[in-house]
Write a protein that holds these residues in place. Structure first.
Motif, PDB file in Angstrom:
ATOM      1  N   THR A 182       0.828  -1.200   0.000  1.00 17.32           N
ATOM      2  CA  THR A 182       0.000   0.000   0.000  1.00 17.32           C
ATOM      3  C   THR A 182       0.861   1.247   0.000  1.00 17.32           C
ATOM      4  O   THR A 182       2.022   1.226   0.431  1.00 17.32           O
ATOM      5  CB  THR A 182      -0.911   0.019   1.233  1.00 17.32           C
ATOM      6  N   PRO A 183       0.318   2.386  -0.469  1.00 19.63           N
ATOM      7  CA  PRO A 183       1.074   3.640  -0.392  1.00 19.63           C
ATOM      8  C   PRO A 183       1.489   3.991   1.035  1.00 19.63           C
ATOM      9  O   PRO A 183       2.591   4.508   1.255  1.00 19.63           O
ATOM     10  CB  PRO A 183       0.086   4.672  -0.963  1.00 19.63           C
ATOM     11  N   GLU A 184       0.619   3.706   1.988  1.00 21.14           N
ATOM     12  CA  GLU A 184       0.953   4.017   3.380  1.00 21.14           C
ATOM     13  C   GLU A 184       2.149   3.198   3.852  1.00 21.14           C
ATOM     14  O   GLU A 184       3.051   3.719   4.537  1.00 21.14           O
ATOM     15  CB  GLU A 184      -0.253   3.745   4.286  1.00 21.14           C
ATOM     16  N   MET A 185       2.174   1.906   3.499  1.00 25.65           N
ATOM     17  CA  MET A 185       3.282   1.057   3.903  1.00 25.65           C
ATOM     18  C   MET A 185       4.590   1.542   3.266  1.00 25.65           C
ATOM     19  O   MET A 185       5.632   1.592   3.913  1.00 25.65           O
ATOM     20  CB  MET A 185       3.022  -0.387   3.491  1.00 25.65           C
ATOM     21  N   LEU A 186       4.527   1.923   1.997  1.00 21.36           N
ATOM     22  CA  LEU A 186       5.733   2.356   1.303  1.00 21.36           C
ATOM     23  C   LEU A 186       6.252   3.674   1.887  1.00 21.36           C
ATOM     24  O   LEU A 186       7.461   3.842   2.080  1.00 21.36           O
ATOM     25  CB  LEU A 186       5.450   2.507  -0.192  1.00 21.36           C
ATOM     26  N   LEU A 187       5.354   4.606   2.192  1.00 23.35           N
ATOM     27  CA  LEU A 187       5.787   5.866   2.795  1.00 23.35           C
ATOM     28  C   LEU A 187       6.413   5.637   4.165  1.00 23.35           C
ATOM     29  O   LEU A 187       7.395   6.297   4.533  1.00 23.35           O
ATOM     30  CB  LEU A 187       4.595   6.825   2.913  1.00 23.35           C
ATOM     31  N   THR A 188       5.868   4.680   4.920  1.00 25.52           N
ATOM     32  CA  THR A 188       6.462   4.348   6.214  1.00 25.52           C
ATOM     33  C   THR A 188       7.871   3.797   6.034  1.00 25.52           C
ATOM     34  O   THR A 188       8.803   4.170   6.772  1.00 25.52           O
ATOM     35  CB  THR A 188       5.588   3.314   6.948  1.00 25.52           C
ATOM     36  N   ARG A 189       8.056   2.913   5.039  1.00 20.40           N
ATOM     37  CA  ARG A 189       9.395   2.370   4.772  1.00 20.40           C
ATOM     38  C   ARG A 189      10.367   3.492   4.390  1.00 20.40           C
ATOM     39  O   ARG A 189      11.523   3.497   4.821  1.00 20.40           O
ATOM     40  CB  ARG A 189       9.328   1.348   3.641  1.00 20.40           C
ATOM     41  N   ILE A 190       9.910   4.406   3.556  1.00 22.87           N
ATOM     42  CA  ILE A 190      10.796   5.490   3.124  1.00 22.87           C
ATOM     43  C   ILE A 190      11.238   6.317   4.319  1.00 22.87           C
ATOM     44  O   ILE A 190      12.437   6.587   4.502  1.00 22.87           O
ATOM     45  CB  ILE A 190      10.081   6.379   2.080  1.00 22.87           C
ATOM     46  N   ARG A 191      10.295   6.735   5.150  1.00 26.26           N
ATOM     47  CA  ARG A 191      10.628   7.613   6.276  1.00 26.26           C
ATOM     48  C   ARG A 191      11.528   6.924   7.294  1.00 26.26           C
ATOM     49  O   ARG A 191      12.496   7.499   7.778  1.00 26.26           O
ATOM     50  CB  ARG A 191       9.343   8.111   6.939  1.00 26.26           C
ATOM     51  N   GLU A 192      11.204   5.666   7.632  1.00 27.32           N
ATOM     52  CA  GLU A 192      12.024   4.995   8.637  1.00 27.32           C
ATOM     53  C   GLU A 192      13.424   4.700   8.109  1.00 27.32           C
ATOM     54  O   GLU A 192      14.411   4.752   8.855  1.00 27.32           O
ATOM     55  CB  GLU A 192      11.353   3.717   9.134  1.00 27.32           C
ATOM     56  N   THR A 193      13.540   4.430   6.800  1.00 29.32           N
ATOM     57  CA  THR A 193      14.847   4.167   6.211  1.00 29.32           C
ATOM     58  C   THR A 193      15.688   5.437   6.177  1.00 29.32           C
ATOM     59  O   THR A 193      16.869   5.430   6.577  1.00 29.32           O
ATOM     60  CB  THR A 193      14.691   3.609   4.789  1.00 29.32           C
ATOM     61  N   LEU A 194      15.112   6.545   5.710  1.00 28.54           N
ATOM     62  CA  LEU A 194      15.860   7.796   5.672  1.00 28.54           C
ATOM     63  C   LEU A 194      16.252   8.244   7.078  1.00 28.54           C
ATOM     64  O   LEU A 194      17.370   8.730   7.297  1.00 28.54           O
ATOM     65  CB  LEU A 194      15.030   8.880   4.987  1.00 28.54           C
ATOM     66  N   ALA A 195      15.355   8.065   8.038  1.00 25.19           N
ATOM     67  CA  ALA A 195      15.683   8.425   9.423  1.00 25.19           C
ATOM     68  C   ALA A 195      16.783   7.531   9.969  1.00 25.19           C
ATOM     69  O   ALA A 195      17.712   7.993  10.656  1.00 25.19           O
ATOM     70  CB  ALA A 195      14.432   8.329  10.299  1.00 25.19           C
ATOM     71  N   GLY A 196      16.707   6.227   9.657  1.00 25.33           N
ATOM     72  CA  GLY A 196      17.729   5.306  10.152  1.00 25.33           C
ATOM     73  C   GLY A 196      19.111   5.622   9.615  1.00 25.33           C
ATOM     74  O   GLY A 196      20.117   5.424  10.303  1.00 25.33           O
ATOM     75  N   TRP A 197      19.186   6.127   8.385  1.00 22.54           N
ATOM     76  CA  TRP A 197      20.482   6.455   7.777  1.00 22.54           C
ATOM     77  C   TRP A 197      20.956   7.870   8.116  1.00 22.54           C
ATOM     78  O   TRP A 197      22.080   8.231   7.770  1.00 22.54           O
ATOM     79  CB  TRP A 197      20.394   6.309   6.256  1.00 22.54           C
ATOM     80  N   ASN A 198      20.089   8.672   8.718  1.00 23.13           N
ATOM     81  CA  ASN A 198      20.452  10.064   8.995  1.00 23.13           C
ATOM     82  C   ASN A 198      20.280  10.419  10.477  1.00 23.13           C
ATOM     83  O   ASN A 198      19.845  11.525  10.820  1.00 23.13           O
ATOM     84  CB  ASN A 198      19.603  11.006   8.137  1.00 23.13           C
ATOM     85  N   GLY A 199      20.627   9.468  11.336  1.00 19.29           N
ATOM     86  CA  GLY A 199      20.646   9.750  12.762  1.00 19.29           C
ATOM     87  C   GLY A 199      19.302  10.057  13.363  1.00 19.29           C
ATOM     88  O   GLY A 199      19.215  10.842  14.323  1.00 19.29           O
TER      89      GLY A 199
ATOM     90  N   THR B 185       7.123   4.974  -7.818  1.00 17.82           N
ATOM     91  CA  THR B 185       7.107   3.782  -6.964  1.00 17.82           C
ATOM     92  C   THR B 185       6.714   2.573  -7.803  1.00 17.82           C
ATOM     93  O   THR B 185       6.254   2.703  -8.943  1.00 17.82           O
ATOM     94  CB  THR B 185       6.091   3.933  -5.806  1.00 17.82           C
ATOM     95  N   GLY B 186       6.888   1.405  -7.224  1.00 16.04           N
ATOM     96  CA  GLY B 186       6.506   0.184  -7.911  1.00 16.04           C
ATOM     97  C   GLY B 186       6.811  -1.029  -7.067  1.00 16.04           C
ATOM     98  O   GLY B 186       7.363  -0.927  -5.966  1.00 16.04           O
ATOM     99  N   VAL B 187       6.441  -2.181  -7.572  1.00 17.12           N
ATOM    100  CA  VAL B 187       6.777  -3.465  -6.959  1.00 17.12           C
ATOM    101  C   VAL B 187       7.484  -4.294  -8.023  1.00 17.12           C
ATOM    102  O   VAL B 187       6.950  -4.476  -9.128  1.00 17.12           O
ATOM    103  CB  VAL B 187       5.530  -4.201  -6.451  1.00 17.12           C
ATOM    104  N   HIS B 188       8.670  -4.762  -7.706  1.00 16.29           N
ATOM    105  CA  HIS B 188       9.463  -5.543  -8.659  1.00 16.29           C
ATOM    106  C   HIS B 188       9.449  -7.001  -8.218  1.00 16.29           C
ATOM    107  O   HIS B 188       9.930  -7.342  -7.136  1.00 16.29           O
ATOM    108  CB  HIS B 188      10.900  -5.018  -8.697  1.00 16.29           C
ATOM    109  N   THR B 189       8.864  -7.858  -9.050  1.00 16.77           N
ATOM    110  CA  THR B 189       8.801  -9.290  -8.759  1.00 16.77           C
ATOM    111  C   THR B 189       9.763 -10.035  -9.667  1.00 16.77           C
ATOM    112  O   THR B 189       9.740  -9.857 -10.886  1.00 16.77           O
ATOM    113  CB  THR B 189       7.372  -9.822  -8.978  1.00 16.77           C
TER     114      THR B 189
END
Length: 546
Positions: A235-252, A263-267
């Motif tokens: 879902t868009p909500e799940m993807l936005l959550t992944r983006i934010r937590e990943t960027l936060a994790g890499w930027n302190g 965006t997309g899903v690659h199978t």
């Protein structure tokens, strides 16, 4: 003679058409679309050194401005860096490029090719073969019949060409799934690609997995998150959550500004066609194989298909059917892709199994990280360019063989050579012209004018031997080549694979090697070709035989 019909106008089909045109073979490209590609920043490809060089040679463009060459590679596990690679030579670095940009460069190059016609909005529905050629029908407002000498299906995973030829396509479905996003932002690793396994901010469940970050031009990044097995909706909500937590994790802990572009899903599926040739019809690219797990890229192999097939079709188009040479396309390429799929299938349980050897083999986690890195960087069994050592085009043992750093059947190293007109060029620049290459290793000649050495030493004998070969060949001279002694003579195929290296001028060995590399003396019939194709279909395809 009728043109070669290429079905499909993706990167592989356009590459094949360009490669054939550069060898004076007319082509018709059947494009079921409108003739242009929708920009999709999240749909990208990573090209290795050999395929990036192939694209630059065909398009005449430096792709460094269209794509992004990585300055380095970093692997992390939780908070620890496990592997780092710096690419000191930019030309050897992987090239990351949006697929629509690559296709656009190929289309632009084709606009100047008088031998290539692209028929848009042309969807194939019928193929009829005869001994002398192929007829294809496309549907539309007014159905059209097209006549060709050969037909190549480069029409993707759901290939109509493959289905019309009743060729099976066994394998595995949904080997991996990734959520994908392209965004413009700043990351701590400016020019490096990153593989982050088990990031510390995701502490449980199969979705703890891994994240891949790959840079593109203009501060754009493609991020991939490995998804757990299954068909759960992204879902868009799940993807936005992944983006934010990943960027936060890499930027302190702080989410930097970002602009979400796509965006997309690659199978990823793993499949291998049983046959790649049915008389005058061939398969290439995703129509023939699907792969891509563990960082590998199927487009790389598709471009190698086109490079391998182009010179063989060109020789047959100009000089008449040469069944052994045309059969060698399936033999060489299918075997290589099958071995790639087997390697991935063997590695997947170890890397994705959630235990296994890692539970009791010391240091295995680090070795698995290295294996995964090989797939992403185009190394080892998962990613290194293939070698055709066991090809029917390999000449076997010759009395005058000389050792060099390149194994027979492998791609040659790109060195500076002197051409017959006295100019200095790169060896790769002479590929793809339909000619065999004969390279003499002669230290010291680089500082002389051509008129001083062209008639000196062994050059006259070598030039005479080259002119007597069973196919057109170009004589080149190099100051040095890795592992080669002075007066070593290299014989190179039109697609850049080494046939043999000889010590000095050995006309008989050179002729025998050249004849074998061209498929032997011209002989064979269509029925013999079909029998050979059926034999290939009975081979064990490894991962693709499931």
């Amino acid at each position: 003679m009728d043109p070669v019909i290429v079905v499909g106008a993706g990167p592989v089909g356009l590459t094949l058409a360009l490669a054939l045109a550069r060898q004076d073979v007319p082509c018709l490209v059947l494009d079921e679309g409108p003739g242009k590609d929708e920009p999709r920043p999240a749909r990208t490809a990573v090209l290795r050194e050999d395929t990036a060089a192939l694209m630059e040679r065909l398009t005449g463009l430096s792709l460094d401005h269209a794509g992004f060459r990585w300055a380095g590679w970093r692997s992390m596990r939780r908070k620890q860096v496990t592997n780092e690679v710096a690419f000191e030579d930019a030309e050897a670095a992987p090239l990351h490029i949006a697929q629509h940009v690559l296709t656009g460069a190929l289309r632009a190059a084709l606009e100047n090719e008088r031998l290539v016609k692209i028929a848009v909005d042309s969807r194939l529905d019928t193929i009829e073969q005869e001994r002398s050629g192929v007829t294809a029908h496309t549907r539309g407002a007014s159905g059209t019949w097209w006549r060709g000498s050969y037909l190549v299906g480069c029409d993707g995973p759901r290939s109509t060409v493959r289905k019309l030829q009743d060729i099976r396509f066994p394998g595995r479905t949904a080997v991996e799934r990734h959520a994908v996003a392209a965004l413009r932002t700043e990351l701590p690793w400016q020019d490096e690609a990153l593989l982050h396994r088990s990031p510390p901010w995701r502490t449980s469940g199969p979705s703890a997995g891994e994240i891949i970050a790959r840079p593109l031009p203009d501060e754009v990044w493609r991020l991939d998150w490995l998804l757990p097995p299954g068909k759960d909706l992204v879902t868009p909500e799940m993807l936005l959550t992944r983006i934010r937590e990943t960027l936060a994790g890499w930027n302190g802990g702080t989410v930097p500004p970002y602009e979400l572009l796509d965006t997309g899903v690659h199978t990823v599926h793993h499949r291998l066609a049983r046959r790649w040739r049915a008389d005058r019809v061939f398969l290439a690219g995703d129509a023939a194989h699907l792969l891509g797990a563990l960082g590998t890229h199927g487009l790389d192999e598709g471009l190698r298909d086109a490079d391998n097939l182009a010179w063989k079709l060109a020789l047959a188009w100009h000089h008449g059917p040469h069944e052994a040479l045309l059969d060698s396309y399936q033999t060489e390429r299918r075997a290589l892709v099958a071995s790639r799929l087997r390697a991935a299938d063997q590695a997947l349980p170890l890397l994705r199994g959630g235990g296994g050897l890692r539970t009791y083999v010391p240091g295995s986690s680090r070795s698995l990280d290295t294996l995964l890195m090989d797939g992403h960087l185009g190394r080892g069994a998962l990613g290194a360019p293939g070698t055709y050592a066991d090809s029917p085009l390999a000449p076997g043992r010759l009395e005058g063989e000389a050792p060099v750093a390149t194994a027979p059947g492998a791609t040659v190293t790109d060195v500076i050579v002197t051409a017959e007109d006295g100019t200095f060029v790169r060896l790769r620049d002479r590929l793809g012209r339909g000619a065999l290459l004969v390279v003499l290793i002669a230290p010291g000649t680089g500082v002389w004018e051509r008129r001083h050495w062209v008639s000196a030493g062994i050059m006259p004998r070598l030039a005479a031997a080259v002119s007597a070969l069973p196919h057109r060949a170009e004589l080149l001279v190099a100051e040095s080549y890795p592992g080669a002694a002075a007066h070593t003579v290299l014989l190179v195929r039109p697609d850049g694979h080494l046939v043999t290296a000889l010590s000095g001028v050995r006309p008989a060995d050179m002729y025998a090697a050249a004849e074998t590399a061209l498929g032997g003396p011209v002989s064979g019939t269509a029925s013999e070709a079909d029998a050979g194709a059926e034999a290939g279909a009975r081979e064990d395809a490894g991962a693709g035989s499931r």
